[in-house]
Design an enzyme around this catalytic site. Structure first.
Site, short mmCIF file in Angstrom:
data_model
loop_
_atom_site.label_atom_id
_atom_site.label_comp_id
_atom_site.label_asym_id
_atom_site.label_seq_id
_atom_site.Cartn_x
_atom_site.Cartn_y
_atom_site.Cartn_z
N GLU A 79 0.81 -1.22 0.00
CA GLU A 79 0.00 0.00 0.00
C GLU A 79 0.84 1.27 0.00
OE1 GLU A 79 -3.13 0.26 2.81
OE2 GLU A 79 -3.75 -1.81 2.60
N GLU A 110 8.25 -22.88 4.52
CA GLU A 110 8.93 -22.30 5.68
C GLU A 110 10.24 -23.03 5.99
OE1 GLU A 110 6.49 -22.10 9.13
OE2 GLU A 110 4.89 -20.98 8.16
#
Length: 273
Positions: A79, A110
């Site tokens: 953003e 992971e």
């Protein structure tokens, strides 16, 4: 190390609770998050000051994460170019499984100990940058191995973790440990840990944007004019800060300049900053 994030919940037999009991108890636990962050503010402030210094010197921030924390860092960073007008690539995320698989949550990635460092190298990471590892447990191999390689290369490292004295914190020049305690559902770190991470990302990005000059007063003066709502808000910002009374004139000047800040810089005789 003590894995508080994996400890049993303080609540038993959740299946027998009413909706009212569930929400009240979750809310009770959520209230602890801001208090945990408050304890970590001195170290968090050091991290933010370091990020600002790196960016002012032409460097970049890289978050390296997996799971909920990694995904939350993506949501924050994407953003910033639109909201604050910063260049793309100033705030970056290296996510286990890749950004293209954001909604698939490939948790098995992971454990990949090479992927994060390889991607950082693809971005030509250097000592000019700072790399921040995100891991609730403080043990995620994807993150841990990346920080180890960064330290070998002389790159400043930090981390945001939710367990004390973790391996990842041990590889961080600026470890930020936010201990939120056992989760409402045992081990579900998308809850309090995730809330803490979201709040911390907000603090980091917002404070950096203010200190780097992308905010005047309490206004997003570098917001990109991507739709009618934002353009209208920007026109009113320009009118408020310039003394221009005519909406159409203010809009013309704004669109010609590209941002509120540039319009105010370009027309100093109208500038009241």
């Amino acid at each position: 190390m003590t894995k508080i994030t994996e400890q049993a919940s303080n609540y038993r037999h959740l299946e027998n609770m009413t909706v009212k009991e569930l929400t009240e108890n979750i809310n009770k636990e959520d209230k602890l998050v801001a208090l945990a962050i408050e304890k970590a503010l001195p170290r968090l402030n050091t991290l933010i000051e370091t990020i600002i210094a790196k960016i002012e010197a032409g460097g970049r921030l890289f978050y390296v994460g997996a799971g909920s924390g990694g995904r939350l860092s993506v949501l924050d960073s994407i953003e910033l170019p639109t909201t604050f007008g910063i260049p793309r690539g100033q705030f970056n995320v290296v996510l286990a499984g890749g950004l293209e698989h954001l909604i698939e949550a490939p948790e098995e990635k992971e454990d990949d100990i090479d992927a994060a460092w390889n991607e950082l190298q693809d971005h030509s990471v250097s000592a000019a940058d700072i790399v921040v590892g995100i891991s609730a447990s403080g043990t995620t191999p994807f993150v841990l191995s990346a920080l180890k390689e960064c330290r070998k290369a002389g790159i400043t490292t930090s981390c945001i973790v939710s367990n004390p004295d973790s391996p990842i914190a041990g590889q961080a020049d600026i470890p930020v440990e936010v201990i939120t305690g056992p989760e409402f559902i045992s081990g579900s770190t998308r809850m309090k840990c995730g809330s803490a991470q979201k709040m911390i990302f907000d603090m980091i990005s917002t404070t950096c944007m203010v200190r780097l000059g992308h905010v005047y007063d309490n206004q997003m003066v570098n917001v990109k004019l991507i739709n009618d709502k934002i353009t209208d808000r920007a026109v009113k910002m320009l009118m408020k800060n310039s003394g221009i009374k005519d909406y159409d004139l203010a809009k013309e000047l704004l669109l010609e300049s590209g941002s509120v800040k540039k319009a105010l810089d370009k027309y100093p005789h109208r500038n009241t900053l």
